[in-house]
Design an enzyme around this catalytic site. Structure first.
Site, PDB file in Angstrom:
ATOM      1  N   GLY A 154       0.592  -1.286   0.164  1.00 42.56           N
ATOM      2  CA  GLY A 154      -0.008  -0.647  -0.157  1.00 42.56           C
ATOM      3  C   GLY A 154       0.911   1.111   0.173  1.00 42.56           C
ATOM      4  O   GLY A 154       1.914   1.347   0.115  1.00 42.56           O
ATOM      5  N   CYS A 155       0.216   2.281  -0.748  1.00 41.99           N
ATOM      6  CA  CYS A 155       0.935   3.606  -0.845  1.00 41.99           C
ATOM      7  C   CYS A 155       1.479   4.231   0.817  1.00 41.99           C
ATOM      8  O   CYS A 155       2.617   4.340   0.564  1.00 41.99           O
ATOM      9  CB  CYS A 155       0.410   4.721  -1.201  1.00 41.99           C
ATOM     10  SG  CYS A 155      -1.487   4.699  -0.780  1.00 41.99           S
TER      11      CYS A 155
END
Length: 343
Positions: A154-155
């Site tokens: 995930g970012c």
């Protein structure tokens, strides 16, 4: 074995899928590219779907069909699809002999219950979770090179893990002290779904927190920093801009350290990692420094006691936080330099 440089991309309509397409169209190691979508809208070429790509986006577009992908020469499949779609498609494509780079959250956890709890989705892919390698190449490049299934991080998780893990591994973090991860992201991180809170009038001239103590990237952060959830305070905010993540992370060190030792720790951890940029002690990165790149920039400030540390971690949520990192992972499959096609 199929050639990993023949590539199938499933899903291109979202922000991440489109960013991935732009990178791969220019990638020197992409021998062939075919894009598969559920609704081709009569288009046969990517530039017909996206007029912006006219003149250089001539890759074919096909209706999504697992059988067609399996029969093709594709050796690598990128899944830029929703979590539940990746959970359904990835096992079928693995069985067809492809290597998978999944940009959703479907395969980021070894434990199916973790996925069920945080994503509130069924787990038809539970039997394949153990095959996945977490796609953070700064820490797992050797495993990625041999993986058949890569779970792109995930970012927010990427931004936090890159900043905190060196300190956790070195034992710098004070026992029992909270690590506060105060993170802000541009609106593309929320995807293209039609939602009232993402309309222009709601975003412009506004700034807000969301999903406190419930953000899905929390278990990624705890699992890959080694910190217990009780020690991590992870807050997320939506910025009135399109792209970028800036994480300000507050850490109490167990023993006093010098600024030189902290900087040395980061530089030693990321020596030879081409997508990492460590700033000099006391200097801090900004979103404009990483926008439209695959770099992750880390800077910090240390107070006079040597124990209160503030780290600023910046990246582009569509680049190093998603599509760029997926291509960085892909580069390990044919064994080319990690930064190929990303600079």
């Amino acid at each position: 074995m199929k050639d990993p440089q023949n590539i199938a991309v499933i899903g291109v309509s979202g922000y991440t899928g489109f960013e991935l397409a732009k990178i791969l169209l220019r990638h020197p190691q992409a021998k062939s590219l075919t894009f598969y979508v559920r609704a081709a809208q009569g288009s046969h070429c990517l530039s017909e779907l996206f007029p912006r790509l006219r003149g250089w986006g001539q890759a074919p577009v096909r209706a999504l069909s697992v059988d067609a992908i399996a029969r093709s020469e594709a050796g690598t499949a990128f899944l830029a699809t929703p979590h539940e779609v990746s959970a359904e498609l990835a096992p079928q494509l693995l069985d067809a002999g492809l290597r998978i780079i999944d940009l959703s959250g479907a395969f980021r956890f070894r434990n199916a219950e973790t996925f069920r709890q945080w994503y509130r989705l069924p787990t038809p892919h539970a039997a394949r979770l153990s095959e996945a390698v977490y796609g953070l190449p700064e820490f797992y490049s050797e495993q990625i090179a041999h993986a058949r299934l890569i779970a792109n991080p995930g970012c927010y998780a990427t931004s936090v893990i890159l900043a905190v893990r060196p300190l956790a591994d070195a034992g710098y973090i004070g026992s029992g002290s909270s690590v506060v991860c105060d993170c802000k992201s541009g609106a593309t991180g929320a995807g293209k779904e039609l939602r009232r809170d993402l309309q222009f009038a709601e975003l412009a001239e506004n700034f807000k927190a969301y999903n406190l103590f419930s953000h899905r990237h929390t278990p990624e952060i705890t699992e890959h920093t080694g910190l217990p959830e009780s020690q991590v305070v992870f807050s997320t905010h939506l910025l009135p801009l399109a792209r970028g993540i800036l994480s300000t992370i507050y850490v109490t060190l167990g023993e006093p350290q010098s600024a030189e030792s902290v900087e040395s720790l980061f530089r030693k951890t990321y020596a030879g990692r081409p997508m990492m940029r460590i700033w000099k002690a006391g200097t801090l990165p900004e979103l404009q420094h990483v926008a439209h790149t695959n770099f992750a920039d880390i800077g910090f400030a240390l107070d006079s006691s040597g124990r209160r540390l503030v780290i600023v971690s910046c990246l582009d949520n569509l680049g190093k936080g998603a599509a760029g990192q997926a291509v960085q992972n892909f580069n390990h499959l044919p064994g080319v330099e990690e930064q190929t096609g990303l600079q």
